[in-house]
Design an enzyme around this catalytic site. Structure first.
Site, PDB file in Angstrom:
ATOM      1  N   LYS A  76       0.872  -1.164   0.000  1.00 28.43           N
ATOM      2  CA  LYS A  76       0.000   0.000   0.000  1.00 28.43           C
ATOM      3  C   LYS A  76       0.914   1.220   0.000  1.00 28.43           C
ATOM      4  CE  LYS A  76      -3.832  -1.584   2.912  1.00 28.43           C
ATOM      5  NZ  LYS A  76      -4.570  -1.220   4.129  1.00 28.43           N
TER       6      LYS A  76
ATOM      7  N   HIS B 265       1.910   5.946   3.615  1.00 27.89           N
ATOM      8  CA  HIS B 265       1.086   7.092   3.971  1.00 27.89           C
ATOM      9  C   HIS B 265       1.918   8.150   4.685  1.00 27.89           C
ATOM     10  CE1 HIS B 265      -2.055   9.300   6.094  1.00 27.89           C
ATOM     11  NE2 HIS B 265      -2.849   8.860   5.140  1.00 27.89           N
TER      12      HIS B 265
ATOM     13  N   HIS C 293       2.747   7.752   8.198  1.00 31.51           N
ATOM     14  CA  HIS C 293       3.887   6.921   8.587  1.00 31.51           C
ATOM     15  C   HIS C 293       5.155   7.741   8.711  1.00 31.51           C
ATOM     16  CE1 HIS C 293       1.263   3.620   6.881  1.00 31.51           C
ATOM     17  NE2 HIS C 293       1.493   3.248   8.121  1.00 31.51           N
TER      18      HIS C 293
HETATM   19  N1  ARG Z   1       0.597  -1.173   9.988  1.00 33.00           N
HETATM   20  C1  ARG Z   1      -0.252  -0.403  10.857  1.00 33.00           C
HETATM   21  C2  ARG Z   1      -0.846   0.769  10.080  1.00 33.00           C
HETATM   22  O1  ARG Z   1      -0.228   1.252   9.171  1.00 33.00           O
HETATM   23  C3  ARG Z   1       0.479   0.138  12.050  1.00 33.00           C
HETATM   24  C4  ARG Z   1       1.056  -0.902  12.963  1.00 33.00           C
HETATM   25  C5  ARG Z   1       1.372  -0.339  14.302  1.00 33.00           C
HETATM   26  N2  ARG Z   1       1.955  -1.270  15.202  1.00 33.00           N
HETATM   27  C6  ARG Z   1       1.300  -2.258  15.825  1.00 33.00           C
HETATM   28  N3  ARG Z   1       1.958  -3.057  16.604  1.00 33.00           N
HETATM   29  N4  ARG Z   1       0.008  -2.412  15.693  1.00 33.00           N
HETATM   30  O2  ARG Z   1      -1.908   1.233  10.418  1.00 33.00           O
END
Ligand code: ARG
Length: 568
Positions: free
Chosen positions: A126, A129, A132
């Protein structure tokens, strides 16, 4: 180095017979230095001592013994204001900087204990973003800050490397791969396919089934699908690496969601054994009604595991592997509930001690100067690397205009361009939305990264002009008793406490604001006090202060993830 707060607390505790450590927490630093260097508010003692605060303040003032550290004490209402002997301060601060150099301010609060910092964690295949970016920058700063405080930071990039998005990309790729140019950038072509898939899916629900079918293949271990998945993961990571390199992000583990695929069963079993699972509308959930939260779904009605299941599996693994003192999750505000639920379930499983040290570190959105959300429009995904490159390019244009004779333009533009983005992200409390505006964040005169770097470069050029850094032991410290110098030294004295506070509150902005204050204070000193002068003793003292400021600005900026240029 002498701890003046502690000294003052000790003195007060001898008079009112209370624990010095507790009293130390009450001590404040007045905003206006006319009100002293430290203030002790007597309000909280009023109840205990059954006296009015001003009365308590006066009594303490009468009884307290002044010494060489404290010049005078005054009472204002219920406050005791302490004025520190400036010479003691100057000597302490500069001697410490002389001794510790780049390690000035470092402490060992953490005693080597592990702090897990789960940050960046993008969803593979993806678009990366812009949210991030915030996680990457804030998490990266916390990583360095915790190490500075004596913890052992463990950076974990919990990659979103599993899920239906792979089904979409694979299905899209199988249909449209000839329509895209993969030679230039594979990842860009993949992102385009992903965005197109989402768009066409709205008109054509068959695509949803198709994506599901592809993902199912992956889940069932189909070799072809697995290979494609590996390839997608690889090219995504390669792309992120470029960004991470520019941002100085460090990860000790890339164990993402996929890594936990075969580790969830044992968590589900444990939940089952501990009697925590309940069937609700066909799903297996942990009921959290008693805690005013919706149930935490562990197995969906379709029989699949879910985000929370994976986070629980990861947590159990992190407890075992790292026995952490704290686990920080640097993730946007919109996942507030998810983490509250996961931490609660962990606690119900009997891991209260760990659960209480799990902390979600939320942050706000990225918006433009009109408050419009950036990077959320479909089809308008921004690659972080592109933002950083654009910033570097813009800085290059600025410096070519301002200072065309710079030796290593590329290097300077990189440090300043990236630093500007990092600083913009960290300069306000993280929960606030970040305003992303090029003119603002690249303003060399604003409260920005470039401004702070510019002042740092000034300290360098002053020392270069003088041609030497004087030796501390030969300094006449009385030469630094003027206001601009003292104010700057007081700030240098606050450095360590500032980093400690930034760590305690998981708020790098506290350090960022401090660095602006320090830069502004030095700028004021520079304007008021001539440095290269006839009077050699005065010159040496001022040069040393210049060196000290540069030293702290550099250490502090590096804790935020920035690099300092030597000219700009
Ligand atoms: N990949 C997730 C997102 O982009 C964030 C993950 C954050 N870390 C976790 N341990 N849940 O929304």
């Amino acid at each position: 180095m002498i701890n003046l707060k502690e000294e003052i607390a000790k003195k007060i505790s001898e008079i009112i017979e209370m624990n010095a450590k507790d009293l130390e927490e009450y001590i404040e630093i007045p905003k206006d230095s006319e009100m002293g260097d430290y203030a002790f508010p007597c309000f909280r003692l009023a109840k205990e001592l059954k006296k009015a605060p001003p009365l308590i303040a006066n009594e303490i003032k009468e009884k307290i013994q002044l010494d060489e550290n404290i010049e005078k004490i005054e009472t204002v209402g219920g406050y005791l204001n302490f004025y520190i002997n400036p010479l003691v301060l100057i000597k302490n601060v500069l001697a410490e900087i002389d001794e510790k150099k780049q390690d000035y301010g470092k402490v060992d609060i953490g005693k080597g204990r592990n702090v897990i910092i789960d940050y960046s964690s993008p969803n593979i295949a993806k678009p990366f973003h812009i949210g991030h970016l915030r996680s990457t920058v804030i998490g990266g700063a916390l990583y360095k800050i915790y190490n500075f405080l004596g913890y052992n930071s463990v950076g974990i990039n919990f990659l979103g490397d599993w899920g239906i998005q792979f089904g979409k990309v694979m299905a899209g790729y199988s249909m449209w791969k000839d329509e895209y140019d993969f030679s230039e950038s594979e990842i860009n072509a993949i992102l385009k396919i992903y965005v197109r898939y989402n768009k066409e899916e709205k008109e054509n629900p068959e695509l949803t089934d198709k994506a599901r079918a592809y993902f199912k293949k992956l889940e069932d271990g189909d070799e072809e699908a697995r290979k494609t998945w590996e390839w997608l993961r690889k090219i995504s990571l390669e792309n992120y690496e470029k960004t991470y390199k520019l941002l100085n992000s460090k990860f000790d583990s890339y164990n993402g969601e996929a890594y936990y695929n075969d580790k969830m069963e044992s968590v589900v079993n444990e939940l089952e054994e501990k009697g925590l699972l309940k069937i609700s509308e066909g799903a297996k959930v942990v009921d959290l009604e008693a805690y005013d939260m919706p149930p935490c779904i562990i197995i969906t009605s379709a029989g699949t595991t879910i985000y929370a299941t994976r986070d629980l599996a990861a947590l159990k693994d992190r407890i075992q592997t790292y026995d952490f003192a704290k686990a920080l999750y640097v993730v946007g505000n919109e996942q507030q509930l998810h983490f509250k639920q996961v931490f609660k379930v962990l606690s119900l499983m009997g891991y209260e001690e760990y659960a209480k040290n799990c902390i979600h570190i939320p942050f706000g959105l990225v918006v433009d100067k009109n408050g419009e959300r950036i990077g959320s429009r479909k089809g308008n995904s921004v690659l972080l690397e592109d933002i950083l490159k654009e910033s570097i390019q813009k800085v290059k244009t600025i410096i070519e205009d301002k200072n065309p004779n710079i030796e290593d333009k590329e290097e300077v533009a990189r440090k300043v361009g990236v630093g500007a983005i990092i600083f913009n992200d960290l300069s306000n409390s993280r929960i606030k939305d970040e305003i992303f505006d090029w003119d603002m964040l690249l303003n060399f005169n604003g409260e920005t990264g470039p401004y702070m770097q510019y002042i740092y470069v000034r300290t360098k050029s002053v020392l270069k002009k003088a041609g030497y850094v004087p030796e501390f032991k030969n300094l006449i410290l009385e030469k630094l008793l003027d206001k601009p110098s003292i104010n700057t030294i007081k700030l240098l004295y606050q450095f360590s406490n500032t980093v400690i506070l930034a760590g305690e509150k998981n708020e790098p902005s506290i350090l960022a604001r401090y660095l602006i204050d320090l830069a502004q204070s030095y700028s004021n000193f520079y304007n008021e006090c001539k440095i290269i002068i006839e009077d050699k003793e005065l010159q040496d003292a001022r040069l040393y202060l210049t060196y000290a400021v540069g030293n702290v600005l550099k250490t502090g900026a590096e804790l935020l993830g920035m690099e300092m240029p030597n000219e700009m």
